[in-house]
Design an enzyme around this catalytic site. Structure first.
Site, PDB file in Angstrom:
ATOM      1  CG  HIS A  86      -2.098  -0.880   1.166  1.00  0.00           C
ATOM      2  ND1 HIS A  86      -2.710  -1.323   0.134  1.00  0.00           N
ATOM      3  CD2 HIS A  86      -2.366  -2.122   2.009  1.00  0.00           C
ATOM      4  CE1 HIS A  86      -3.628  -2.205   0.419  1.00  0.00           C
ATOM      5  NE2 HIS A  86      -3.326  -2.710   1.866  1.00  0.00           N
ATOM      6  CG  ASP A 138      -2.963  -8.401   0.759  1.00  0.00           C
ATOM      7  OD1 ASP A 138      -2.012  -8.555   1.644  1.00  0.00           O
ATOM      8  OD2 ASP A 138      -3.838  -7.781   1.046  1.00  0.00           O
ATOM      9  CG  HIS A 186      -6.581  -5.247   1.777  1.00  0.00           C
ATOM     10  ND1 HIS A 186      -6.044  -6.166   2.681  1.00  0.00           N
ATOM     11  CD2 HIS A 186      -7.582  -4.764   2.296  1.00  0.00           C
ATOM     12  CE1 HIS A 186      -6.751  -6.122   3.707  1.00  0.00           C
ATOM     13  NE2 HIS A 186      -7.812  -5.401   3.742  1.00  0.00           N
TER      14      HIS A 186
HETATM   15 ZN   LIG Z   1      -4.068  -7.003   2.597  1.00  0.00          ZN
END
Ligand SMILES: [Zn+2]
Length: 350
Positions: free
Chosen positions: A159, A194, A196
Site C-alpha cells: 500500500h 493479497d 487488498h
Molecule cells: Zn491485505
C-alpha cells in the site's frame, strides 16, 4: 533448496491502534504475525536467514528522498513538539504539488495516507529491515542463481507509494524487489494475491512498460483501499496495458480466486517476464479477521501450485495476512505446493 529470509529487527515496530469507521481499534498488523509465519517456515524445513544490509540505494530507487528522511526523523520531531507516542495524520493536501510542508503535522498529512500507518519510535528500523529482507531474497535469486526465495517481510509494503505510507505499509518491499530484478531482466512482473488491492505498487509503476503489475483482490467499491483497484485502471502513458486489476465480489472463495489467477497468469504470459515477484498476502483467507474473501487452506495450496508453474525466477514477498487459526497453515500450504510444482517445472536460473 529454497531459502527464506527474516530479520528480528522486523519485530520492533508496533503501531498499536488505528481508526476504523471512526473508532480506535487495536491494529492487526502485530509482531506476532511474523512469529506465526516463521513457525510455518520451520515446519516447511526451510532455513531462515538474516538479511545482509544492502544499504539505502535499492530503497531510494523506489522511494523519494523527502519521504525517507520523514520516516527516519518525524518521530523525534513530533516528540520535540510535544506530540503523542504515535505520529498519526489529521489533515491531508488536495494534491502534493505545493511547497513541501515544514511543520510536523503538515509532514504527517503529506506522507501518511491514512490512520493505519502510525509512526512510532521503532517504525523505521522494522520497515528498513523488512525492505532488506526483500532485497536479500531477491539478491539470492540474482546473485546465487536460485530459482526462488521467500522474504518474510513485516511490516508489509504494497500500500506504500513512492512517498505515501498507508494500510500498515511504509516501504514497498515488492516494488523494491522488482526494481532490483530489473538490473538483470528487461521485463519483470509483480503479481499481488493479497486480499487488498496493491495500490502503492500500481501507482509506482503506473506509467511504465518494463514492470507489469497485476492484482487480484476484494472489489474496492466495497473494500479498502476504496479509490484504486478497479478493472478499468490499466496504466497511463507508456504503461497503458501493463496494469491488470481483477476485483472480486466480497465473499468470493477458491473457485473465483483461481479463475482470476488463471486470467492474471494468461496476461502475464503474454508479457513474458524474465522474473516475477509474488506479493504474497494471505488475508484472502476465509479465517482472516478482515473477512473480505473466503479462500480455504486447500485454495492456497492450489494458488501456490498454479504460481509454481511459472518458468522464470520468482521471489515471494510476504504482504498481509493476519492472526487467525489458519494463518500458518495457509503459508505452509502455499509454499509447499509452490515448491513441489516449481521444482518439477522451472528450468535452472542460469
Ligand atoms: Zn491485505
Amino acid at each position: 533448496m529454497m531459502h527464506a529470509y527474516f530479520s528480528d529487527d522486523q519485530l520492533r515496530h508496533h503501531g498499536k491502534t488505528f481508526i476504523v469507521a471512526g473508532e480506535r481499534k487495536p491494529i492487526p498488523e502485530v509482531p506476532e504475525r511474523a512469529e506465526i509465519l516463521s513457525g510455518a517456515v520451520s515446519r516447511l524445513g526451510l532455513s531462515l536467514r538474516a538479511p545482509r544490509d544492502f544499504g539505502m540505494d535499492p530503497i531510494a530507487a523506489i522511494h523519494d528522498a523527502n519521504y525517507l528522511t520523514f520516516l527516519q526523523t518525524i518521530y523525534q520531531q513530533w516528540q520535540a513538539a510535544g506530540g503523542s507516542e504515535l505520529v498519526i495524520p489529521n489533515i491531508h493536501p488536495f494534491d502534493r504539488n505545493g511547497p513541501y510542508p515544514r511543520h510536523h503535522v503538515g509532514k504527517a498529512g503529506f506522507h501518511l495516507g491514512d490512520t493505519s500507518c502510525p509512526v512510532s519510535e521503532t517504525t523505521w528500523y522494522s520497515a528498513y529491515a523488512s525492505a532488506q529482507t526483500a532485497i536479500a531474497a531477491t539478491r539470492h535469486v540474482l546473485d546465487d542463481g536460485a530459482n526462488t526465495a521467500y522474504a518474510l517481510c513485516r511490516p508489509p509494503g504494497h500500500h506504500a507509494s513512492s512517498n505515501i505510507a498507508g494500510g500498515f505499509c511504509y516501504l514497498n518491499n515488492s516494488a523494491i524487489a522488482a526494481q532490483e530484478l530489473r538490473a538483470k531482466y528487461d521485463r519483470v512482473a509483480i503479481l499481488d494475491v493479497d486480499l487488498h488491492h496493491g495500490n502503492g505498487t500500481q501507482h509506482i509503476f503506473y506509467d511504465r512498460d518494463d514492470v507489469m503489475t497485476l492484482s487480484i483482490h476484494a472489489d474496492p467499491s466495497d473494500f479498502y483501499p476504496f479509490f484504486w483497484g478497479h478493472a478499468q485502471e490499466r496504466g497511463e502513458g507508456a504503461g497503458v496495458g501493463f496494469n491488470h486489476n481483477d476485483p472480486l465480489p466480497l465473499g468470493s472463495g477458491d473457485a473465483a480466486f483461481l479463475s482470476a489467477l488463471d486470467r492474471a497468469l494468461a496476461v502475464m504470459d503474454d508479457f513474458n517476464p524474465g522474473a516475477v515477484v509474488i506479493a504474497l498476502g494471505l488475508d484472502a483467507s476465509r479465517d482472516d479477521p478482515f473477512g473480505g474473501l473466503t479462500v480455504s487452506p486447500d485454495g492456497f495450496a492450489k494458488i501456490g501450485e498454479k504460481i509454481g508453474t511459472l518458468k522464470c525466477p520468482t521471489v515471494l514477498v510476504q504482504e498481509g495476512g493476519y492472526v487467525s487459526n489458519t494463518l500458518a497453515e495457509n503459508l505452509y500450504q502455499f509454499i509447499s505446493a509452490f515448491r513441489t510444482t516449481n521444482d518439477k517445472n522451472a528450468p535452472k536460473n542460469a
